[in-house]
Design an enzyme around this catalytic site. Structure first.
Site, mmCIF file in Angstrom:
data_model
loop_
_atom_site.group_PDB
_atom_site.id
_atom_site.type_symbol
_atom_site.label_atom_id
_atom_site.label_comp_id
_atom_site.label_asym_id
_atom_site.label_seq_id
_atom_site.Cartn_x
_atom_site.Cartn_y
_atom_site.Cartn_z
ATOM 1 N N ASP A 1 7.563 -2.057 1.690
ATOM 2 C CA ASP A 1 6.682 -1.249 0.836
ATOM 3 C C ASP A 1 7.443 -0.136 0.112
ATOM 4 O OD1 ASP A 1 4.581 -2.796 1.604
ATOM 5 O OD2 ASP A 1 3.886 -1.434 3.162
ATOM 6 N N ARG B 1 -5.800 2.282 -4.177
ATOM 7 C CA ARG B 1 -5.964 1.477 -2.970
ATOM 8 C C ARG B 1 -5.279 2.127 -1.780
ATOM 9 N NH1 ARG B 1 -5.860 -4.591 -4.345
ATOM 10 N NH2 ARG B 1 -6.289 -4.516 -2.156
ATOM 11 N N ARG C 1 0.994 -14.874 -0.357
ATOM 12 C CA ARG C 1 0.318 -14.297 0.799
ATOM 13 C C ARG C 1 -0.788 -15.165 1.415
ATOM 14 N NH1 ARG C 1 -0.738 -7.989 -0.191
ATOM 15 N NH2 ARG C 1 -0.296 -7.842 2.013
ATOM 16 N N LYS D 1 -2.816 4.127 5.622
ATOM 17 C CA LYS D 1 -3.749 3.074 5.168
ATOM 18 C C LYS D 1 -3.652 1.839 6.063
ATOM 19 C CE LYS D 1 -2.437 0.272 1.718
ATOM 20 N NZ LYS D 1 -2.417 -1.177 1.984
ATOM 21 N N ASN D 2 -2.428 1.445 6.369
ATOM 22 C CA ASN D 2 -2.258 0.195 7.107
ATOM 23 C C ASN D 2 -2.545 0.333 8.601
ATOM 24 O OD1 ASN D 2 -1.744 -0.993 4.702
ATOM 25 N ND2 ASN D 2 0.477 -1.104 4.943
ATOM 26 N N CYS E 1 -2.810 -6.883 -3.664
ATOM 27 C CA CYS E 1 -1.829 -6.615 -4.715
ATOM 28 C C CYS E 1 -1.102 -7.906 -5.103
ATOM 29 C CB CYS E 1 -0.821 -5.597 -4.213
ATOM 30 S SG CYS E 1 -1.492 -3.933 -4.157
#
Ligand code: EPU
Length: 419
Positions: free
Chosen positions: A306, A398, A123, A22-23, A118
């Site tokens: 993560d 997600r 952030r 995903k990233n 999230c």
């Protein structure tokens, strides 16, 4: 609202494959829209909702983004003409911040909602804005969005605070077609940064040093479409490997890159799991569970933030005391209260979780509030006595694709109800 029903106490065994990262996909999809000619074909794509949202934003900005089969995307962006990202879509995901670099490079201006994502901390995106400012953009925040404008991006030497992943991505995008040379000092070294650099270089960019702390980008006039296969998702791989612990069995994860998870695998071994690996697979055997250990999260190649919630989830059943310190995000312990509901013994002191291993967890109604914390709750529920009901499963979607199906194929019992 759909929820997941997880029956605990089942033994897990078997093999599973992971999807594309995903990233990696989020920056690569944004980068594909940098091309003023040709089309990109991106392979190993999974329909994570973050990916779907970013694709939809690009469509609304004038790009063509289409699926070619189940795991490949075609992106053609020569007619990109918008510079205002749709607010509601953009605020949903952190990856929308990459639109700042993209739109400044392509359109000379950008309006992008301050990204949400999230619930793992405040952030901010001040590092992104400062870096883009050094490349010649003027930025300000107005009505919840960043407004940025430039009369032409110019290369500069920039120190990337805290080796921020997203800042490194944004500056690589903006620097690719800036006038002159951009040097990123203290750049993020994550494998996803290397993947992005390979993609950009395939498009005709000159990015050197990705994967080290010093990235040098020689600006080129324009970029063109290319073909690329995204790297496997290392966090998804880590999730299934940890399921061997909660499932007291043996799980082999295929189509992954073991080197991308080195720190995590060494910690698993330190905690008592048996770890075997080949060029593109890892197998974890943990019939006896784990012993308590200490972990500190770090930017790559350190232990990934993560995977911290998932590791804490399994350490709740590990004899002894574990101390897990989170150094990247300021509020990543939202899941801990839910683990306590299941009978876990966890104390949070500032940025540290102190976990005293207990004999058993019991199923409970649980609320997911972030992607990786949610996966941690699923693993814990798989180890608990009885059934757990999990709400908030949109967070899982997600960044996981077919999570229940893949865990069920290993022997778990996870059902969806109320769709
Ligand atoms: N930070 C700032 N200002 C900024 C940028 C970052 O203060 O302008 C702070 C952050 O709040 C954080 C630290 O700097 O405390 C590092 O953040 P970084 O920029 O490295 O993280 P990110 O780019 O926002 C990406 C991943 C995260 C992953 C982190 C760290 C994406 C879309 N997100 O976030 O992934 O945890 O890097 O590896 O790539 C996830 O997949 O669940 C996830 C949260």
């Amino acid at each position: 609202m759909a929820r997941l029903l997880v029956e605990g106490g089942l033994r897990l065994n078997g093999k599973v494959e992971v999807s594309g990262s995903k990233n990696s996909l989020l920056p690569i999809i944004a980068a594909a829209a940098m091309a003023t000619e040709g089309e990109s074909h991106i392979e190993n794509v999974a329909p994570y909702t973050d990916v779907l949202d970013l694709c939809q934003i690009l469509r609304e900005l004038g790009a063509t983004v289409e699926w070619e089969g189940e795991t490949s995307l075609r992106i053609e962006a020569s007619r990109l003409n918008g510079w205002v990202a749709p607010y509601v879509l953009a605020r949903r995901l952190r990856g929308s911040s990459y639109l700042l670099g993209l739109l400044l490079a392509r359109m000379g201006k950008a309006e992008v909602a301050i990204p949400g994502g999230c619930e793992i901390g405040s952030r901010p995106i001040d590092y992104h804005m400062r870096g883009l400012g050094m490349l010649g953009a003027v930025t300000r925040v107005e009505r919840g969005a960043v407004l940025a404008e430039t009369d032409g991006l110019r290369g500069a030497t920039i120190y990337v605070d805290r080796a921020s992943v997203g800042t490194t991505v944004n500056l690589m995008l903006a620097g690719s077609t800036a006038d002159g040379v951009t040097v990123l000092d203290n750049a993020a070294r994550e494998p996803e940064i290397v993947d992005l650099a390979n993609f950009l270089n395939g498009m005709g960019a000159h990015v050197r040093g990705a994967g080290t702390s010093l990235v040098r980008i020689e600006g080129v006039r324009s970029l063109a479409g290319t073909r690329h296969e995204a790297i496997p998702d290392r966090i998804e791989a880590g999730t299934y490997l940890l399921s061997a612990v909660t499932g007291r069995g043996k799980v082999r994860v295929e189509k992954m890159i073991p080197e991308h998870l080195r720190a995590f695998l060494l910690k698993l071994e330190e905690a008592g799991a048996k770890v075997g690996e080949g060029t593109d697979w890892v197998e974890v055997e943990a019939e006896a569970g784990l012993m308590g250990i200490d972990i500190q999260t770090q930017p790559y190649p350190g232990f990934p933030t993560d995977l911290h919630p998932l590791f804490v989830g399994v350490l709740t059943l590990a004899p002894g005391v574990s101390v897990v310190e989170e150094t990247i995000f300021d509020n990543r312990f939202g899941y801990a209260g839910e683990l306590i509901r299941m009978g876990a013994n966890i104390k949070i002191e500032r940025s540290t979780a102190i976990v005293r291993g207990t004999d058993k967890l019991t199923g409970a109604p649980l609320e997911i509030t972030d992607l990786r914390g949610g996966a941690a709750l699923i693993l814990a529920a798989m180890a608990a006595e009885g059934t757990s009901e999990l709400d908030g499963i949109n967070f899982l979607e997600r960044g996981y694709y077919q999570l229940e199906a893949r865990l069920n194929s290993l022997g778990a019992s996870i059902r969806r109800s109320g769709d």
